[in-house]
Design a protein around this motif. Sequence first.
Motif, PDB file in Angstrom:
ATOM      1  N   VAL A  98      47.933 -10.583 -62.855  1.00 14.99           N
ATOM      2  CA  VAL A  98      48.796 -10.625 -63.238  1.00 14.99           C
ATOM      3  C   VAL A  98      48.466 -12.281 -63.298  1.00 14.99           C
ATOM      4  O   VAL A  98      49.331 -13.362 -64.467  1.00 14.99           O
ATOM      5  N   ILE A 137      58.271  -8.443 -61.817  1.00 15.09           N
ATOM      6  CA  ILE A 137      56.956  -7.178 -62.286  1.00 15.09           C
ATOM      7  C   ILE A 137      57.420  -6.635 -60.442  1.00 15.09           C
ATOM      8  O   ILE A 137      56.960  -7.535 -59.285  1.00 15.09           O
ATOM      9  N   ALA A 317      51.959  -6.337 -68.009  1.00  9.59           N
ATOM     10  CA  ALA A 317      53.221  -5.813 -67.725  1.00  9.59           C
ATOM     11  C   ALA A 317      53.905  -8.050 -67.534  1.00  9.59           C
ATOM     12  O   ALA A 317      54.817  -8.052 -67.769  1.00  9.59           O
ATOM     13  N   VAL A 321      56.615  -9.560 -69.329  1.00 12.58           N
ATOM     14  CA  VAL A 321      57.549  -9.501 -68.705  1.00 12.58           C
ATOM     15  C   VAL A 321      58.532 -11.918 -69.155  1.00 12.58           C
ATOM     16  O   VAL A 321      59.800 -11.842 -69.247  1.00 12.58           O
TER      17      VAL A 321
END
Length: 352
Positions: A98, A137, A317, A321
């Motif tokens: 991330v 997330i 992810a 997002v």
Amino acid sequence: MSAANIQPHQEKTPAGDQPEGGATLAEIARAAGVSAPTVSKVLNGRADVAPATRTRVEELLLQHGYRRKRGASQQPRLIDLVFHELESAWAMEVIRGVENVARQDGLSLVLSESAGRLTPGQTWVDGVLARRPVGVILVLSDLTAAQRAQLTSRDIPFVVVDPAGDPGDDVPSVGTTNWQGGLAATRHLIELGHRRIGVIGGPSGMMCSRARIDGYRAALETAGLPVDPRLVREGDFHHEAGYTAGLDLLRLPDPPTAVFTGNDLQALGVFEAAREKGLRIPDDLSVVGFDDLPVSRWVGPPLTTVRQPLTEMAETAARLVIDLGRGRRPATTRVDLATRLVVRSSTAPPRG
């Protein structure tokens, strides 16, 4: 302190609290019997609202389909990343993924842990509403219907990584081919000549754990081997569970010659159980894990495992997002990345 801060009736409604559709903020306020600034406080996760008032306003927001206007007052500088647990290298791989994407977009991370619960508490939701991040997330977690509605009404998108349950078609999620990974791990042991193969899964309530066990069963059935319920154990993805379940399997009158575990940490627990029983890996017992954490290459012997692309899953992810936060709808709401068997030195043909 300014007058506006000490006299709530002077507080102005933020421009960003105009809706995209449905009822207006003023209409919600009239229906709830409160002022528009009070509704704004609820929208922004402010604590200085009576619980009964907050509940009434939230119900009306949901009932009228209120959606905050995108981007007017939101400051998309943060991504909220929430884990059910933050205890292992597994979590670090996800954080790294991330962060790789967030850094490129000038975003920062807010890390949260739900203390082992698969659904974060209301305090966490209130914090998210107050921070108003670009998106959320959730890792091995999920939201209640009410929590989903709260984030949706504030136009805060969310994505689930490795969902614990079925998130539904309307919730974007990123996972991996867990069933295929369980199949490949067990098939590898069968091809080596093992016939009594134990398995230590994760919590039965987690979708990824059930899929890995189903892959194990499918490999045995395809090979014409019986699925012996005495060789199946449920763990919790921690070292201790692997150790305890491993000892239990090795104490059977006819113990397994190989064990497939639902993750690498449990595999390391089986290593310790084998050592305690005086068994050598892989001479006396073959072990396969799942995840391919960095430590798997350095244990003795190096662990055969199923590589789950954790960093890539997290990066996917994060991109998803961020796109949702910019109003871009994904081509698909479910992304599954491929697993891969990594053969090292913890597996070998059984003795004899």
